[in-house]
Write a protein that holds these residues in place. Structure first.
Motif, PDB file in Angstrom:
ATOM      1  N   CYS A   7       2.887  -0.958  12.988  1.00 55.51           N
ATOM      2  CA  CYS A   7       4.247  -1.134  12.504  1.00 55.51           C
ATOM      3  C   CYS A   7       4.243  -0.914  10.994  1.00 55.51           C
ATOM      4  CB  CYS A   7       4.737  -2.548  12.844  1.00 55.51           C
ATOM      5  SG  CYS A   7       6.281  -2.964  12.016  1.00 55.51           S
ATOM      6  N   VAL A   9       6.454  -1.771   8.888  1.00 53.39           N
ATOM      7  CA  VAL A   9       7.070  -2.861   8.129  1.00 53.39           C
ATOM      8  C   VAL A   9       6.089  -4.016   7.950  1.00 53.39           C
ATOM      9  CG1 VAL A   9       8.973  -4.519   8.058  1.00 53.39           C
ATOM     10  CG2 VAL A   9       9.371  -2.190   8.865  1.00 53.39           C
ATOM     11  N   CYS A  10       5.499  -4.522   9.036  1.00 49.87           N
ATOM     12  CA  CYS A  10       4.625  -5.700   8.941  1.00 49.87           C
ATOM     13  C   CYS A  10       3.139  -5.343   9.000  1.00 49.87           C
ATOM     14  CB  CYS A  10       4.981  -6.722  10.027  1.00 49.87           C
ATOM     15  SG  CYS A  10       4.615  -6.183  11.699  1.00 49.87           S
ATOM     16  N   ARG A  12       1.330  -4.700  11.542  1.00 52.83           N
ATOM     17  CA  ARG A  12       0.678  -5.138  12.764  1.00 52.83           C
ATOM     18  C   ARG A  12       0.337  -3.933  13.650  1.00 52.83           C
ATOM     19  NH1 ARG A  12       2.360  -6.509  17.788  1.00 52.83           N
ATOM     20  NH2 ARG A  12       4.564  -6.226  17.366  1.00 52.83           N
ATOM     21  N   GLU A  50      10.072  -6.802  16.741  1.00 51.48           N
ATOM     22  CA  GLU A  50      10.469  -7.955  15.918  1.00 51.48           C
ATOM     23  C   GLU A  50      11.029  -7.496  14.574  1.00 51.48           C
ATOM     24  OE1 GLU A  50       6.594  -8.466  17.013  1.00 51.48           O
ATOM     25  OE2 GLU A  50       7.922  -8.263  18.733  1.00 51.48           O
ATOM     26  N   CYS A  51      10.350  -6.524  13.945  1.00 48.27           N
ATOM     27  CA  CYS A  51      10.814  -6.021  12.645  1.00 48.27           C
ATOM     28  C   CYS A  51      12.120  -5.242  12.812  1.00 48.27           C
ATOM     29  CB  CYS A  51       9.751  -5.149  11.989  1.00 48.27           C
ATOM     30  SG  CYS A  51       8.298  -6.088  11.475  1.00 48.27           S
ATOM     31  N   GLU A  54      14.848  -7.766  12.858  1.00 43.65           N
ATOM     32  CA  GLU A  54      15.115  -8.233  11.496  1.00 43.65           C
ATOM     33  C   GLU A  54      15.897  -7.190  10.706  1.00 43.65           C
ATOM     34  OE1 GLU A  54      14.578 -11.241  10.061  1.00 43.65           O
ATOM     35  OE2 GLU A  54      14.097 -11.777  12.137  1.00 43.65           O
TER      36      GLU A  54
END
Ligand SMILES: [Zn+2]
Length: 71
Positions: A7, A9-10, A12, A50-51, A54
């Motif tokens: 990902c 963004v994070c 992961r 999840e991102c 968000e």
């Protein structure tokens, strides 16, 4: 071929088994054109679910959601 997916963004690493993604993610690809300042470059990134959730919370106008019966 890089078969690890992260990902953007994070950071992961998305769950994979035998090169198959075991979770869904938002994959974006954009080839910028003449009227942009990024002319002739292709930008691509992956955002985990999840991102993504968000990210769309920040939107003033939410994404259009259509039910898909056939994939
Ligand atoms: Zn993420």
């Amino acid at each position: 071929m890089n078969n690890k997916v992260f990902c953007n963004v994070c950071g992961r690493q998305l769950h994979m088994k035998n090169d198959i993604l075991l979770e869904d993610a938002f994959e974006a690809k954009k080839q910028w054109g003449y009227f942009s300042k990024k002319d002739a470059t292709l930008h691509s990134f992956v955002i985990c679910e999840e991102c993504y959730d968000e990210m769309i919370k920040q939107f003033i106008i939410p994404p259009e959601v259509t039910n898909v019966t056939e994939l």
